[in-house]
Every structure is written in C-alpha cells, then in structure tokens.
Motif scaffolding. Structure first.
Motif, PDB file in Angstrom:
ATOM      1  N   GLY A   1      13.014   6.780  -1.148  1.00  0.00           N
ATOM      2  CA  GLY A   1      11.867   5.891  -1.286  1.00  0.00           C
ATOM      3  C   GLY A   1      12.001   4.573  -0.556  1.00  0.00           C
ATOM      4  N   PHE A   2      13.182   3.973  -0.621  1.00  0.00           N
ATOM      5  CA  PHE A   2      13.375   2.686   0.029  1.00  0.00           C
ATOM      6  C   PHE A   2      13.250   2.808   1.542  1.00  0.00           C
ATOM      7  CE2 PHE A   2      16.161  -0.627   1.843  1.00  0.00           C
ATOM      8  CZ  PHE A   2      15.462  -1.736   1.394  1.00  0.00           C
ATOM      9  N   TRP A   3      13.813   3.860   2.116  1.00  0.00           N
ATOM     10  CA  TRP A   3      13.768   4.036   3.573  1.00  0.00           C
ATOM     11  C   TRP A   3      12.362   4.360   4.044  1.00  0.00           C
ATOM     12  CZ3 TRP A   3      17.768   1.737   5.081  1.00  0.00           C
ATOM     13  CH2 TRP A   3      18.936   1.796   4.347  1.00  0.00           C
ATOM     14  N   LEU A   4      11.637   5.169   3.267  1.00  0.00           N
ATOM     15  CA  LEU A   4      10.253   5.458   3.632  1.00  0.00           C
ATOM     16  C   LEU A   4       9.397   4.203   3.519  1.00  0.00           C
ATOM     17  CD1 LEU A   4       9.886   8.931   1.907  1.00  0.00           C
ATOM     18  CD2 LEU A   4       9.975   8.469   4.358  1.00  0.00           C
ATOM     19  N   PHE A   5       9.657   3.405   2.482  1.00  0.00           N
ATOM     20  CA  PHE A   5       8.941   2.143   2.323  1.00  0.00           C
ATOM     21  C   PHE A   5       9.167   1.236   3.523  1.00  0.00           C
ATOM     22  CE2 PHE A   5       9.216  -2.332   0.932  1.00  0.00           C
ATOM     23  CZ  PHE A   5       7.880  -2.538   0.635  1.00  0.00           C
ATOM     24  N   LEU A   6      10.404   1.170   4.009  1.00  0.00           N
ATOM     25  CA  LEU A   6      10.689   0.346   5.187  1.00  0.00           C
ATOM     26  C   LEU A   6       9.936   0.841   6.421  1.00  0.00           C
ATOM     27  CD1 LEU A   6      14.509  -0.411   4.874  1.00  0.00           C
ATOM     28  CD2 LEU A   6      12.571  -1.924   4.398  1.00  0.00           C
ATOM     29  N   GLY A   7       9.789   2.167   6.549  1.00  0.00           N
ATOM     30  CA  GLY A   7       9.010   2.727   7.661  1.00  0.00           C
ATOM     31  C   GLY A   7       7.550   2.321   7.579  1.00  0.00           C
TER      32      GLY A   7
ATOM     33  N   GLY B   1       2.894   2.507   1.538  1.00  0.00           N
ATOM     34  CA  GLY B   1       4.313   2.189   1.397  1.00  0.00           C
ATOM     35  C   GLY B   1       4.695   1.940  -0.051  1.00  0.00           C
ATOM     36  N   LEU B   2       3.840   1.240  -0.781  1.00  0.00           N
ATOM     37  CA  LEU B   2       4.107   1.026  -2.210  1.00  0.00           C
ATOM     38  C   LEU B   2       4.052   2.337  -2.977  1.00  0.00           C
ATOM     39  CD1 LEU B   2       2.207  -2.312  -2.836  1.00  0.00           C
ATOM     40  CD2 LEU B   2       4.674  -1.942  -2.719  1.00  0.00           C
ATOM     41  N   TYR B   3       3.135   3.215  -2.581  1.00  0.00           N
ATOM     42  CA  TYR B   3       3.051   4.542  -3.210  1.00  0.00           C
ATOM     43  C   TYR B   3       4.296   5.360  -2.888  1.00  0.00           C
ATOM     44  CZ  TYR B   3       1.153   9.229  -4.192  1.00  0.00           C
ATOM     45  OH  TYR B   3       0.953  10.503  -4.653  1.00  0.00           O
ATOM     46  N   ALA B   4       4.792   5.259  -1.660  1.00  0.00           N
ATOM     47  CA  ALA B   4       6.002   5.995  -1.277  1.00  0.00           C
ATOM     48  C   ALA B   4       7.246   5.414  -1.935  1.00  0.00           C
ATOM     49  CB  ALA B   4       6.168   5.977   0.246  1.00  0.00           C
ATOM     50  N   LEU B   5       7.187   4.164  -2.328  1.00  0.00           N
ATOM     51  CA  LEU B   5       8.322   3.526  -2.987  1.00  0.00           C
ATOM     52  C   LEU B   5       8.474   4.005  -4.432  1.00  0.00           C
ATOM     53  CD1 LEU B   5      10.470   1.290  -2.486  1.00  0.00           C
ATOM     54  CD2 LEU B   5       8.846  -0.319  -3.470  1.00  0.00           C
ATOM     55  N   TRP B   6       7.373   4.268  -5.117  1.00  0.00           N
ATOM     56  CA  TRP B   6       7.381   4.613  -6.547  1.00  0.00           C
ATOM     57  C   TRP B   6       6.304   5.673  -6.807  1.00  0.00           C
ATOM     58  CZ3 TRP B   6      11.245   2.609  -9.324  1.00  0.00           C
ATOM     59  CH2 TRP B   6      11.188   2.632 -10.706  1.00  0.00           C
ATOM     60  N   PRO B   7       6.463   6.943  -6.354  1.00  0.00           N
ATOM     61  CA  PRO B   7       5.362   7.919  -6.353  1.00  0.00           C
ATOM     62  C   PRO B   7       5.114   8.663  -7.669  1.00  0.00           C
ATOM     63  CG  PRO B   7       7.258   8.899  -5.334  1.00  0.00           C
ATOM     64  CD  PRO B   7       7.630   7.474  -5.666  1.00  0.00           C
TER      65      PRO B   7
END
Length: 130
Positions: free
Chosen positions: A14-20, A45-51
């Motif tokens: 999640g963190f790496w996807l959020f950074l992308g 990005g927020l959704y990818a961080l905590w889906p």
C-alpha cells in the motif's frame, strides 16, 4: 479484521502504491489542465493506501467530460499505475497468505485505468453518493 488486513496491506504494498499515485498527482498538477487529474490521483492514492472497508461506485451525474478525461488519464498516467497493480497483484498471489492482497490489487486496476466518474465509499454504504 479490516484493520488487520489494511495494516498488512500498508506494509506489503500500500505504501509503495500510494507513493506512485502521489508522484503521478504531483506531475499532473504542474499544469492547470492537469489539476483535476492530479486530484483524482490523490483520491485513488488514499484508496490504495487503505483499501479494505472501501469500494468504488459509479457516479451517475458524471457526463461526457469524465469520459474524455478518462481517455486522457489512460494515456498520461493510468496505464503505468495499472501495470504497477498487475505486477504487485501477481507477486502477492505467489503465496497463499498473499492471495487476498493480490485480489485487492486486481480490484484496483479498473479505477486506476478510468478514475473519473467513480467515487470511493465505505463498503457499508456502497450506493451512497456525496
């Protein structure tokens, strides 16, 4: 259970996807025309961080501009963000414990390709719109 899944997700991918998504949003916000796309990148990005515990629904009030915007998004940022989800999802599915996280990555592919005209809502109210 959602919290446990989200914490494991955050650590593994999640963190790496959020950074992308954050990088894509910053690059897209450089121009005035790209600001709506940058905002969409930050939202996803927020959704990818905590889906876990959230889903996406289609907004019925989104019209033709969101369709045109989605085509531009696909060309500018969507394809490489979706590729990141595919690669991460395949890597997660290698182990039995990672399969739910791989499936979650695959569920993020449609919104990473076409984010405009969609809204992220909690799963306990999937038909609510703001």
């Amino acid at each position: 259970m959602k919290t446990i899944l989200n914490v494991i997700w955050l650590i593994l991918s999640g963190f790496w996807l959020f950074l992308g998504y954050l990088l894509a949003g910053i690059i897209l916000c450089i121009t005035i025309i790209g600001i709506p796309f940058g905002i969409a990148a930050f939202r996803i990005g927020l959704y990818a961080l905590w889906p876990f515990g959230y889903t996406t629904v289609e907004r019925h009030d989104a019209g033709a501009p969101s369709c045109v915007g989605n085509v531009l998004w696909l060309v500018l940022a969507g394809w490489w963000l979706a590729l990141a989800h595919v690669v991460t999802g395949i890597a997660m599915c290698i182990t039995i414990i990672g399969i739910p996280f791989g499936i979650a990555n695959f569920k993020l592919i449609p919104i990473s390709l076409f984010p405009l005209g969609r809204e992220v809502v909690p799963t306990d109210q999937p038909f609510a719109t703001r």
